[in-house]
Design a protein around this motif. Structure first.
Motif, PDB file in Angstrom:
ATOM      1  N   ASN A  45      -8.044  34.895 -35.398  1.00  0.00           N
ATOM      2  CA  ASN A  45      -8.866  33.700 -35.629  1.00  0.00           C
ATOM      3  C   ASN A  45     -10.331  33.906 -35.291  1.00  0.00           C
ATOM      4  OD1 ASN A  45      -6.872  32.052 -36.664  1.00  0.00           O
ATOM      5  ND2 ASN A  45      -6.216  31.374 -34.646  1.00  0.00           N
ATOM      6  N   ASN A  46     -10.651  34.959 -34.545  1.00  0.00           N
ATOM      7  CA  ASN A  46     -12.030  35.216 -34.162  1.00  0.00           C
ATOM      8  C   ASN A  46     -12.731  36.186 -35.115  1.00  0.00           C
ATOM      9  OD1 ASN A  46     -11.907  33.545 -31.868  1.00  0.00           O
ATOM     10  ND2 ASN A  46     -10.813  35.152 -30.779  1.00  0.00           N
ATOM     11  N   ALA A  47     -12.013  36.690 -36.086  1.00  0.00           N
ATOM     12  CA  ALA A  47     -12.588  37.654 -37.020  1.00  0.00           C
ATOM     13  C   ALA A  47     -13.053  36.952 -38.293  1.00  0.00           C
ATOM     14  CB  ALA A  47     -11.555  38.717 -37.381  1.00  0.00           C
ATOM     15  N   ALA A  48     -14.081  37.514 -38.913  1.00  0.00           N
ATOM     16  CA  ALA A  48     -14.552  36.973 -40.192  1.00  0.00           C
ATOM     17  C   ALA A  48     -13.466  37.179 -41.242  1.00  0.00           C
ATOM     18  CB  ALA A  48     -15.835  37.667 -40.610  1.00  0.00           C
ATOM     19  N   ARG A  49     -13.364  36.239 -42.150  1.00  0.00           N
ATOM     20  CA  ARG A  49     -12.329  36.303 -43.187  1.00  0.00           C
ATOM     21  C   ARG A  49     -12.947  36.305 -44.570  1.00  0.00           C
ATOM     22  NH1 ARG A  49      -9.197  31.474 -40.501  1.00  0.00           N
ATOM     23  NH2 ARG A  49      -8.347  32.581 -38.740  1.00  0.00           N
ATOM     24  N   ARG A  50     -12.243  36.937 -45.478  1.00  0.00           N
ATOM     25  CA  ARG A  50     -12.655  36.850 -46.878  1.00  0.00           C
ATOM     26  C   ARG A  50     -12.308  35.456 -47.382  1.00  0.00           C
ATOM     27  NH1 ARG A  50      -9.256  41.296 -49.088  1.00  0.00           N
ATOM     28  NH2 ARG A  50      -9.121  39.800 -50.768  1.00  0.00           N
ATOM     29  N   PRO A  51     -13.101  34.934 -48.317  1.00  0.00           N
ATOM     30  CA  PRO A  51     -12.782  33.605 -48.868  1.00  0.00           C
ATOM     31  C   PRO A  51     -11.407  33.613 -49.538  1.00  0.00           C
ATOM     32  CG  PRO A  51     -14.953  34.337 -49.579  1.00  0.00           C
ATOM     33  CD  PRO A  51     -14.304  35.503 -48.889  1.00  0.00           C
ATOM     34  N   HIS A  52     -10.724  32.507 -49.425  1.00  0.00           N
ATOM     35  CA  HIS A  52      -9.416  32.343 -50.058  1.00  0.00           C
ATOM     36  C   HIS A  52      -9.467  31.076 -50.909  1.00  0.00           C
ATOM     37  CE1 HIS A  52      -5.141  31.586 -50.568  1.00  0.00           C
ATOM     38  NE2 HIS A  52      -4.976  32.873 -50.317  1.00  0.00           N
ATOM     39  N   PRO A  53      -8.850  31.082 -52.082  1.00  0.00           N
ATOM     40  CA  PRO A  53      -8.903  29.894 -52.959  1.00  0.00           C
ATOM     41  C   PRO A  53      -8.420  28.606 -52.296  1.00  0.00           C
ATOM     42  CG  PRO A  53      -8.059  31.762 -54.184  1.00  0.00           C
ATOM     43  CD  PRO A  53      -8.181  32.208 -52.749  1.00  0.00           C
ATOM     44  N   CYS A  54      -7.366  28.662 -51.477  1.00  0.00           N
ATOM     45  CA  CYS A  54      -6.880  27.455 -50.804  1.00  0.00           C
ATOM     46  C   CYS A  54      -7.939  26.923 -49.855  1.00  0.00           C
ATOM     47  CB  CYS A  54      -5.587  27.751 -50.045  1.00  0.00           C
ATOM     48  SG  CYS A  54      -4.991  26.368 -49.035  1.00  0.00           S
ATOM     49  N   ARG A  55      -8.496  27.792 -49.049  1.00  0.00           N
ATOM     50  CA  ARG A  55      -9.519  27.381 -48.092  1.00  0.00           C
ATOM     51  C   ARG A  55     -10.763  26.862 -48.812  1.00  0.00           C
ATOM     52  NH1 ARG A  55     -11.149  29.458 -42.437  1.00  0.00           N
ATOM     53  NH2 ARG A  55     -13.309  28.769 -42.336  1.00  0.00           N
ATOM     54  N   SER A  56     -11.163  27.531 -49.883  1.00  0.00           N
ATOM     55  CA  SER A  56     -12.331  27.084 -50.659  1.00  0.00           C
ATOM     56  C   SER A  56     -12.081  25.698 -51.251  1.00  0.00           C
ATOM     57  CB  SER A  56     -12.652  28.078 -51.773  1.00  0.00           C
ATOM     58  OG  SER A  56     -13.015  29.318 -51.232  1.00  0.00           O
ATOM     59  N   PHE A  57     -10.878  25.473 -51.753  1.00  0.00           N
ATOM     60  CA  PHE A  57     -10.534  24.162 -52.305  1.00  0.00           C
ATOM     61  C   PHE A  57     -10.620  23.097 -51.219  1.00  0.00           C
ATOM     62  CE2 PHE A  57      -7.762  20.645 -53.171  1.00  0.00           C
ATOM     63  CZ  PHE A  57      -8.075  20.321 -54.475  1.00  0.00           C
ATOM     64  N   LEU A  58     -10.035  23.380 -50.058  1.00  0.00           N
ATOM     65  CA  LEU A  58     -10.047  22.409 -48.963  1.00  0.00           C
ATOM     66  C   LEU A  58     -11.467  22.141 -48.474  1.00  0.00           C
ATOM     67  CD1 LEU A  58      -6.860  23.502 -46.989  1.00  0.00           C
ATOM     68  CD2 LEU A  58      -7.120  21.557 -48.542  1.00  0.00           C
ATOM     69  N   GLN A  59     -12.315  23.155 -48.447  1.00  0.00           N
ATOM     70  CA  GLN A  59     -13.714  22.953 -48.077  1.00  0.00           C
ATOM     71  C   GLN A  59     -14.378  21.982 -49.048  1.00  0.00           C
ATOM     72  OE1 GLN A  59     -14.934  27.083 -48.064  1.00  0.00           O
ATOM     73  NE2 GLN A  59     -15.195  27.054 -45.846  1.00  0.00           N
ATOM     74  N   GLY A  60     -14.173  22.203 -50.340  1.00  0.00           N
ATOM     75  CA  GLY A  60     -14.734  21.303 -51.354  1.00  0.00           C
ATOM     76  C   GLY A  60     -14.190  19.896 -51.223  1.00  0.00           C
ATOM     77  N   TYR A  61     -12.900  19.788 -50.932  1.00  0.00           N
ATOM     78  CA  TYR A  61     -12.295  18.475 -50.763  1.00  0.00           C
ATOM     79  C   TYR A  61     -12.930  17.740 -49.590  1.00  0.00           C
ATOM     80  CZ  TYR A  61      -9.149  14.810 -49.387  1.00  0.00           C
ATOM     81  OH  TYR A  61      -8.660  13.593 -49.010  1.00  0.00           O
ATOM     82  N   PHE A  62     -13.113  18.419 -48.472  1.00  0.00           N
ATOM     83  CA  PHE A  62     -13.691  17.762 -47.298  1.00  0.00           C
ATOM     84  C   PHE A  62     -15.150  17.381 -47.523  1.00  0.00           C
ATOM     85  CE2 PHE A  62     -10.149  19.747 -44.774  1.00  0.00           C
ATOM     86  CZ  PHE A  62      -9.544  18.548 -44.460  1.00  0.00           C
ATOM     87  N   VAL A  63     -15.889  18.179 -48.262  1.00  0.00           N
ATOM     88  CA  VAL A  63     -17.270  17.812 -48.598  1.00  0.00           C
ATOM     89  C   VAL A  63     -17.272  16.515 -49.400  1.00  0.00           C
ATOM     90  CG1 VAL A  63     -19.272  18.456 -49.998  1.00  0.00           C
ATOM     91  CG2 VAL A  63     -18.254  20.126 -48.445  1.00  0.00           C
ATOM     92  N   SER A  64     -16.391  16.424 -50.385  1.00  0.00           N
ATOM     93  CA  SER A  64     -16.345  15.200 -51.196  1.00  0.00           C
ATOM     94  C   SER A  64     -15.881  14.003 -50.371  1.00  0.00           C
ATOM     95  CB  SER A  64     -15.450  15.391 -52.422  1.00  0.00           C
ATOM     96  OG  SER A  64     -14.091  15.466 -52.053  1.00  0.00           O
ATOM     97  N   LEU A  65     -14.977  14.228 -49.435  1.00  0.00           N
ATOM     98  CA  LEU A  65     -14.495  13.153 -48.567  1.00  0.00           C
ATOM     99  C   LEU A  65     -15.626  12.621 -47.694  1.00  0.00           C
ATOM    100  CD1 LEU A  65     -11.797  11.720 -47.800  1.00  0.00           C
ATOM    101  CD2 LEU A  65     -11.586  13.411 -45.978  1.00  0.00           C
TER     102      LEU A  65
END
Length: 141
Positions: A45-65
């Motif tokens: 959890n402390n390491a940088a991660r490559r973007p993942h489609p699920c996470r990207s979708f959830l990020q977009g969802y929370f921005v819209s929320l």
């Protein structure tokens, strides 16, 4: 007016981020989030991660929320009517993407019809079930 345009712009970006990730239906979201959960369980959890489609979708969802809630509050302050077809949700102070992905998977498992609808609807219904707003208090007379 500027805030309204910002909301429209943010909501316009939301579907684009979902399409870029190939997530359009609830089934797409569940497939992607299953993969995300499998990958996330083996990551530090402390390491940088490559973007993942699920996470990207959830990020977009929370921005819209967040933008939707800002628009609702601004309308209330200005005395303007604000109508949203979505139910009110109370987002907790901290909600990890992994936890939200797990909640989406849990909701989809109990509501298989949600797999055929839009992915954003699946995410919204998950939030409505797990984090509803408290009922309004009656006004004193």
């Amino acid at each position: 007016m500027r805030r309204f345009l910002l909301v429209i712009f943010a909501l316009g970006l939301y579907p684009m981020s979902a399409q870029a990730a190939g997530i359009q239906t609830g089934r797409d979201l569940v497939t992607s989030c299953n993969d995300y959960m499998a990958i996330a369980s083996g990551q530090d959890n402390n390491a940088a991660r490559r973007p993942h489609p699920c996470r990207s979708f959830l990020q977009g969802y929370f921005v819209s929320l967040i933008e939707r809630e800002d628009a609702r509050q601004n309308a209330l302050i200005r005395g303007l009517a604000y109508a949203s077809k979505e139910q009110c949700v109370r987002v907790p102070d901290f909600l990890s993407y992994r936890e939200m992905a797990g909640r989406v998977l849990n909701f989809a498992q109990g509501n298989p019809a949600s797999l055929n609808g839009p992915a954003a609807t699946l995410a919204q219904r998950t939030m409505e079930r797990d984090f509803p707003c408290p009922p309004p208090r009656p006004r004193p007379r």
